[in-house]
Design a protein around this motif. Structure first.
Motif, PDB file in Angstrom:
ATOM      1  N   VAL A 272       0.852  -1.208   0.000  1.00 21.01           N
ATOM      2  CA  VAL A 272       0.000   0.000   0.000  1.00 21.01           C
ATOM      3  C   VAL A 272       0.881   1.250   0.000  1.00 21.01           C
ATOM      4  O   VAL A 272       0.630   2.209  -0.738  1.00 21.01           O
ATOM      5  CB  VAL A 272      -0.971  -0.027   1.212  1.00 21.01           C
ATOM      6  N   LEU A 273       1.927   1.236   0.824  1.00 21.80           N
ATOM      7  CA  LEU A 273       2.861   2.372   0.870  1.00 21.80           C
ATOM      8  C   LEU A 273       3.446   2.652  -0.515  1.00 21.80           C
ATOM      9  O   LEU A 273       3.408   3.789  -1.003  1.00 21.80           O
ATOM     10  CB  LEU A 273       3.977   2.053   1.876  1.00 21.80           C
TER      11      LEU A 273
ATOM     12  N   ILE B 281       0.719   3.919  -3.083  1.00 23.68           N
ATOM     13  CA  ILE B 281       0.298   5.313  -2.836  1.00 23.68           C
ATOM     14  C   ILE B 281       1.403   6.274  -3.264  1.00 23.68           C
ATOM     15  O   ILE B 281       1.145   7.290  -3.917  1.00 23.68           O
ATOM     16  CB  ILE B 281      -0.100   5.505  -1.352  1.00 23.68           C
ATOM     17  N   GLU B 282       2.638   5.926  -2.935  1.00 24.42           N
ATOM     18  CA  GLU B 282       3.777   6.762  -3.357  1.00 24.42           C
ATOM     19  C   GLU B 282       3.791   6.943  -4.875  1.00 24.42           C
ATOM     20  O   GLU B 282       3.950   8.051  -5.393  1.00 24.42           O
ATOM     21  CB  GLU B 282       5.092   6.113  -2.923  1.00 24.42           C
TER      22      GLU B 282
ATOM     23  N   MET C 169       0.622   8.872  -6.210  1.00 22.28           N
ATOM     24  CA  MET C 169       0.553  10.289  -5.823  1.00 22.28           C
ATOM     25  C   MET C 169       1.695  11.123  -6.410  1.00 22.28           C
ATOM     26  O   MET C 169       1.784  12.324  -6.145  1.00 22.28           O
ATOM     27  CB  MET C 169       0.528  10.427  -4.298  1.00 22.28           C
ATOM     28  N   LEU C 170       2.558  10.468  -7.198  1.00 24.99           N
ATOM     29  CA  LEU C 170       3.601  11.251  -7.874  1.00 24.99           C
ATOM     30  C   LEU C 170       2.967  12.287  -8.797  1.00 24.99           C
ATOM     31  O   LEU C 170       3.473  13.387  -8.964  1.00 24.99           O
ATOM     32  CB  LEU C 170       4.492  10.319  -8.716  1.00 24.99           C
ATOM     33  N   GLY C 171       1.841  11.908  -9.388  1.00 19.42           N
ATOM     34  CA  GLY C 171       1.105  12.839 -10.255  1.00 19.42           C
ATOM     35  C   GLY C 171       1.758  12.988 -11.609  1.00 19.42           C
ATOM     36  O   GLY C 171       2.855  12.486 -11.854  1.00 19.42           O
TER      37      GLY C 171
ATOM     38  N   GLY D 195       0.167   1.141   6.045  1.00 17.54           N
ATOM     39  CA  GLY D 195       0.706   1.414   4.706  1.00 17.54           C
ATOM     40  C   GLY D 195       0.134   2.700   4.126  1.00 17.54           C
ATOM     41  O   GLY D 195       0.870   3.516   3.550  1.00 17.54           O
ATOM     42  N   ALA D 196      -1.184   2.890   4.285  1.00 17.90           N
ATOM     43  CA  ALA D 196      -1.823   4.085   3.737  1.00 17.90           C
ATOM     44  C   ALA D 196      -1.290   5.336   4.423  1.00 17.90           C
ATOM     45  O   ALA D 196      -0.966   6.353   3.764  1.00 17.90           O
ATOM     46  CB  ALA D 196      -3.334   3.990   3.907  1.00 17.90           C
TER      47      ALA D 196
ATOM     48  N   ALA E  51       1.609   5.719   6.051  1.00 22.93           N
ATOM     49  CA  ALA E  51       3.012   5.934   5.695  1.00 22.93           C
ATOM     50  C   ALA E  51       3.141   6.395   4.249  1.00 22.93           C
ATOM     51  O   ALA E  51       3.945   7.293   3.931  1.00 22.93           O
ATOM     52  CB  ALA E  51       3.805   4.644   5.909  1.00 22.93           C
ATOM     53  N   GLY E  52       2.333   5.820   3.348  1.00 25.22           N
ATOM     54  CA  GLY E  52       2.370   6.194   1.936  1.00 25.22           C
ATOM     55  C   GLY E  52       1.965   7.649   1.735  1.00 25.22           C
ATOM     56  O   GLY E  52       2.635   8.399   1.001  1.00 25.22           O
TER      57      GLY E  52
ATOM     58  N   SER F 120       4.694   9.912   3.077  1.00 19.09           N
ATOM     59  CA  SER F 120       5.853   9.929   2.184  1.00 19.09           C
ATOM     60  C   SER F 120       5.551  10.727   0.917  1.00 19.09           C
ATOM     61  O   SER F 120       6.373  11.534   0.456  1.00 19.09           O
ATOM     62  CB  SER F 120       6.226   8.489   1.849  1.00 19.09           C
ATOM     63  N   ALA F 121       4.329  10.532   0.355  1.00 19.30           N
ATOM     64  CA  ALA F 121       3.969  11.229  -0.882  1.00 19.30           C
ATOM     65  C   ALA F 121       3.857  12.736  -0.634  1.00 19.30           C
ATOM     66  O   ALA F 121       4.314  13.548  -1.454  1.00 19.30           O
ATOM     67  CB  ALA F 121       2.662  10.671  -1.411  1.00 19.30           C
TER      68      ALA F 121
ATOM     69  N   ARG G 170       5.965  15.751  -2.290  1.00 21.03           N
ATOM     70  CA  ARG G 170       5.344  16.892  -2.980  1.00 21.03           C
ATOM     71  C   ARG G 170       5.828  18.221  -2.413  1.00 21.03           C
ATOM     72  O   ARG G 170       6.070  19.170  -3.158  1.00 21.03           O
ATOM     73  CB  ARG G 170       3.819  16.820  -2.839  1.00 21.03           C
TER      74      ARG G 170
ATOM     75  N   ARG H 136       9.164  18.931  -3.709  1.00 19.57           N
ATOM     76  CA  ARG H 136       9.095  19.338  -5.112  1.00 19.57           C
ATOM     77  C   ARG H 136       8.666  20.812  -5.204  1.00 19.57           C
ATOM     78  O   ARG H 136       9.229  21.593  -5.960  1.00 19.57           O
ATOM     79  CB  ARG H 136       8.097  18.447  -5.843  1.00 19.57           C
TER      80      ARG H 136
END
Lengths: 220, 374
Positions: free
Chosen positions: A27-28, A31-32, A35-37, B338-339, B341-342, B345-346, B350, B353
């Motif tokens: 899942v991690l 999602i990473e 969500m990079l887009g 996981g959700a 942490a994800g 991290s995302a 961002r 960036r």
């Protein structure tokens, strides 16, 4: 510790912890990635991205051209045999179906065990062939890293220990079944952080490549 | 028990052969028993006369039977499961000097019998134990005011060997099941300096105990054991491998419930929780009740009663391949962790960036020209 105690621990806390780690990792990572887009496409669309994306998911199952096919023949044939064998073993062996049923509450019919046994041997032999090719081909050997060999080993072990436990070889069944579950636990823990993650990202990547090409009007 | 009642009318030095003849067992019947026993113990045919001659001459060994945290099911199994046979006669013809369920004596007289047997046969008697030993509190189980632990230590000291009958004595069994309120342990966790044979089962098959006794009488030694102390001859075979329903397992034909078509047709009971694949015992070959059947033949999955911790194997009716405990909960936590942490991290990615974008200085053609001229 007796075989029964070991098996019980693996069936209980052992596999539960590995599954938690696996699902959290997957899942991690997903999602990473999602969500990079994407940077907004300002150009005028020349075709449907989603149609091309879906089509690419399917077309990439076939080799791109005759030359590529000829050059990578062992990788393609052995790779297919291995993946088909792995699919049959994981999803069509009754004890495995019962495992999925206990989690997802849906079941499906399994294959007779001699058939699954045959596919296990197909998968094992194909994997050995792929490993031989990796170490014997200079280019592949040069490109291979430790992660490649680790991914191979953690995939090979559950197949091997499953085969040994089904045939009651080497160790008493409770020990071998416990070791089989342990090998699966190792695979699950390593899975999200190695190239094994391709089981999930494969389709995302194919769709993405196909969609971009489709939007640019690339003819398929 | 006839052994104890018969004490007065049978001379102590009577051999087993004499005793069997006096019970009307023919030479042919006796040899048939010897052949069966030899084959059960995987001995070559050449050993049959050796077994026969050793049994013929065997003097009645003194046996002390101690019962601790148990249900008497093991004794019932051995003494009542079938009509009188040569096996039960052999069992009768050991000198069972102490068995608090079967002996006529009680109280002080009973304990005196045990002490006399220990004294008279020091270093030579066989000790049979059924039931587990509580370590939590000596008061949980006592006999004549003596704790099980003390009685076991005292009686084991002069024994030639120990046979732990039933899963409780062999591995702790039912009293040892989680959360083990009495701190129950097996015989082998207390006695470490004597040869111990484990004859587990809940209860064990009668012929297994007579087989072990026959081995002891024939060779004067205890039989070859597996890694958890069980005689290989009886516990070397896997129930699943010897099961007459195995072909249905291989064909993928299973009973899904106890009353469906599969159950009526006698298909494999694996999905109903059968522990046959992890259980080593002779049930599928020796069977029960004079060879009538064994649990799977009666339509019930094997419980795995001859294995350590069989009570805690994740449930009798839970398929062996299903995870136990809180597997689905673990998966739920996995998704949540996981959700979280994800996302973290995302979002961090961002913001880095965006920071990089805002720190980015645009360079114009003029700037480049200036750079080039300087």
């Amino acid at each position: 510790m007796s075989g029964a105690e070991f098996l019980l621990w693996m069936r209980g806390p052992g596999i539960s912890f590995a599954a938690l780690f696996f699902i959290a990792g997957v899942v991690l990572r997903l999602i990473e990635i999602l969500m990079l887009g994407r940077t907004k496409n300002l150009a005028e669309l020349r075709g449907s991205g989603s149609t091309a994306g879906m089509r690419t998911i399917a077309t990439r199952f076939l080799p791109a051209d005759a030359n590529t096919f000829r050059r990578s023949l062992p990788t393609i044939v052995l790779g297919y045999l291995f993946h088909i064998g792995l699919f049959v073993v994981i999803f069509l062996l009754t004890p495995h179906i019962k495992l999925f049923q206990s989690v997802f509450h849906i079941g499906w019919p399994g294959l007779p065990t001699p058939v699954v046994d045959f596919f296990t041997v197909v998968a094992l032999v194909s994997m050995l062939g792929l490993l031989w090719r990796r170490v014997s081909n200079r280019l592949l050997r040069f490109l291979s890293t430790g992660e490649d060999y680790l991914s191979w080993a953690v995939t090979f072990m559950p197949l091997l220990t499953g085969y040994l436990s089904y045939h009651h070889l080497l160790l008493p069944y409770s020990w071998m079944l416990g070791i089989h579950i342990l090998s699966v636990a190792l695979l699950l823990v390593i899975f999200p952080f190695t190239k094994l993650m391709h089981s999930f990202t494969l389709f995302i990547a194919r769709y993405y490549n196909g969609a971009i090409a489709g939007e640019k009007g690339v003819q398929q | 028990m006839t052994a104890i009642k018969a004490e007065s009318r049978r001379p102590a030095d009577e051999t087993l052969g004499e005793a069997l003849r006096s019970h009307g067992i023919s030479r042919r019947g006796f040899l048939k028993f010897c052949a069966t026993t030899a084959s059960l113990m995987a001995l070559p045919p050449a050993m049959i006369p050796v077994v026969a001659s050793a049994l013929e001459k065997a003097r009645r060994p003194s046996v002390i039977w101690l019962s601790f945290q148990e249900c008497t099911g093991c004794t019932e199994s051995l003494t009542r499961s079938h009509a009188t046979t040569i096996e039960s006669l052999i069992f009768d013809h050991i000198s069972l000097d102490y068995h608090h369920t079967l002996q006529a004596a009680s109280g002080t007289a009973a304990e005196a019998a045990r002490e006399a047997a220990m004294r008279d046969n020091h270093g030579q008697y066989l000790l049979i134990v059924d039931g587990s030993i509580p370590l939590g509190n000596p008061g949980y189980s006592t006999i004549a005011g003596v704790s099980n632990l003390d009685m076991l230590r005292e009686t084991a000291e002069g024994a030639a060997g120990i046979i732990a009958i039933g899963t409780c004595a062999a591995y702790g069994g039912l009293p040892h099941a989680a959360p083990n309120p009495t701190g129950a342990v097996s015989v082998s966790e207390i006695i470490t300096d004597k040869p111990i044979v484990n004859v587990p089962g809940c209860p064990p098959i009668p012929v297994v105990i007579t087989g072990v006794l026959t081995h002891f009488l024939t060779f004067g030694t205890l039989p070859e054991l597996d890694s958890i102390g069980r005689p290989m001859a009886f516990y070397g075979q896997n129930i699943h491998d010897r099961c007459y329903r195995r072909s249905f397992y291989d064909r993928g034909l299973f009973a899904e419930t106890f009353d469906d078509e599969g159950a009526r047709k006698g298909w494999c009971l694996y999905k109903l929780g059968c522990k046959g694949p992890v259980t080593y015992n002779a049930c599928a070959t020796t069977k029960w009740n004079n060879g009538t059947s064994f649990p799977i033949e009666s339509g019930h999955p094997c419980l795995g009663c001859s294995e350590p911790d069989f009570w805690d194997m994740g449930g009798f009716y839970r398929t062996l391949s299903m995870p136990t405990g809180h597997f689905s909960t673990a998966l739920g936590y996995g998704v949540a962790i996981g959700a979280a942490a994800g996302l973290a991290s995302a979002l961090l990615g961002r913001s880095e960036r965006d920071k990089a974008r805002s720190a980015h200085e645009k360079v114009s053609v003029d700037d480049l020209d200036k750079g080039g001229s300087s």
